[in-house]
Design a protein around this motif. Structure first.
Motif, PDB file in Angstrom:
ATOM      1  N   SER A  14      -0.600 -15.189 -27.933  1.00  0.00           N
ATOM      2  CA  SER A  14      -0.394 -14.323 -26.776  1.00  0.00           C
ATOM      3  C   SER A  14      -0.984 -12.948 -27.042  1.00  0.00           C
ATOM      4  CB  SER A  14       1.099 -14.199 -26.473  1.00  0.00           C
ATOM      5  OG  SER A  14       1.301 -13.331 -25.407  1.00  0.00           O
ATOM      6  N   ARG A  15      -2.129 -12.683 -26.478  1.00  0.00           N
ATOM      7  CA  ARG A  15      -2.790 -11.394 -26.691  1.00  0.00           C
ATOM      8  C   ARG A  15      -2.300 -10.333 -25.711  1.00  0.00           C
ATOM      9  NH1 ARG A  15      -3.470 -12.420 -31.251  1.00  0.00           N
ATOM     10  NH2 ARG A  15      -5.211 -13.616 -31.995  1.00  0.00           N
ATOM     11  N   GLU A  16      -1.696 -10.739 -24.619  1.00  0.00           N
ATOM     12  CA  GLU A  16      -1.219  -9.761 -23.645  1.00  0.00           C
ATOM     13  C   GLU A  16       0.289  -9.809 -23.499  1.00  0.00           C
ATOM     14  OE1 GLU A  16      -3.296  -9.383 -20.006  1.00  0.00           O
ATOM     15  OE2 GLU A  16      -5.230  -9.806 -20.908  1.00  0.00           O
ATOM     16  N   VAL A  17       0.795 -10.851 -22.844  1.00  0.00           N
ATOM     17  CA  VAL A  17       2.230 -10.910 -22.562  1.00  0.00           C
ATOM     18  C   VAL A  17       2.786 -12.276 -22.966  1.00  0.00           C
ATOM     19  CG1 VAL A  17       4.009 -10.791 -20.774  1.00  0.00           C
ATOM     20  CG2 VAL A  17       2.004  -9.318 -20.616  1.00  0.00           C
ATOM     21  N   LEU A  18       3.901 -12.231 -23.690  1.00  0.00           N
ATOM     22  CA  LEU A  18       4.684 -13.422 -23.974  1.00  0.00           C
ATOM     23  C   LEU A  18       6.026 -13.220 -23.297  1.00  0.00           C
ATOM     24  CD1 LEU A  18       5.190 -16.112 -25.510  1.00  0.00           C
ATOM     25  CD2 LEU A  18       6.094 -14.715 -27.372  1.00  0.00           C
ATOM     26  N   VAL A  19       6.426 -14.176 -22.481  1.00  0.00           N
ATOM     27  CA  VAL A  19       7.721 -14.125 -21.803  1.00  0.00           C
ATOM     28  C   VAL A  19       8.584 -15.232 -22.397  1.00  0.00           C
ATOM     29  CG1 VAL A  19       8.961 -14.343 -19.618  1.00  0.00           C
ATOM     30  CG2 VAL A  19       6.687 -13.271 -19.666  1.00  0.00           C
ATOM     31  N   ILE A  20       9.739 -14.848 -22.944  1.00  0.00           N
ATOM     32  CA  ILE A  20      10.700 -15.830 -23.437  1.00  0.00           C
ATOM     33  C   ILE A  20      11.847 -15.872 -22.444  1.00  0.00           C
ATOM     34  CG2 ILE A  20      12.282 -16.486 -25.280  1.00  0.00           C
ATOM     35  CD1 ILE A  20      10.413 -15.130 -27.250  1.00  0.00           C
TER      36      ILE A  20
END
Length: 119
Positions: A46-52
């Protein structure tokens, strides 16, 4: 003898450029051991956004909190941002007691910018 079925799962997909990880079930030491390598790889990707998304987590312990912190650290090292969708009251209580709530950017629901509620 019965077949062992884990009490947890991880579902991953890409939504509008963000990597979305939906955790389900009991995120405990067994889950951490099995999910950590997967989440580490996704966080690194994830180079920008990771949503958990924690909305479907029914239980989390210190191992689960550690899993989230490791994902956050991996995302930040890669120059990305981590967003966490709040879980239920039990999950929120553990996060609060652990004192790590300020370590994350929390969302009260799945981000509308990513298409609202994931399927």
């Amino acid at each position: 003898m019965g077949v062992y079925e884990p009490a947890f799962s991880l579902r991953e997909r890409v939504v509008r450029g963000a990597v979305v990880v939906e955790l389900t079930g009991e995120i405990d030491i067994l889950a951490e051991q099995r999910l950590a390598p997967l989440l580490e790889a996704l966080a690194g990707r994830s180079r920008e956004v990771l949503v958990i998304d924690l909305r479907h987590v029914t239980f989390i312990d210190a191992s689960g909190v550690r899993l989230l912190l490791r994902a956050r650290d991996r995302v930040v090292r890669g120059g990305g941002r981590l967003r966490v969708v709040r879980g239920g009251a039990t999950v929120a209580k553990v996060i609060r007691i652990a004192g790590v709530e300020p370590a994350f950017t929390w969302l009260d629901g799945f981000p509308a910018a990513l298409g609202g509620v994931p399927a």
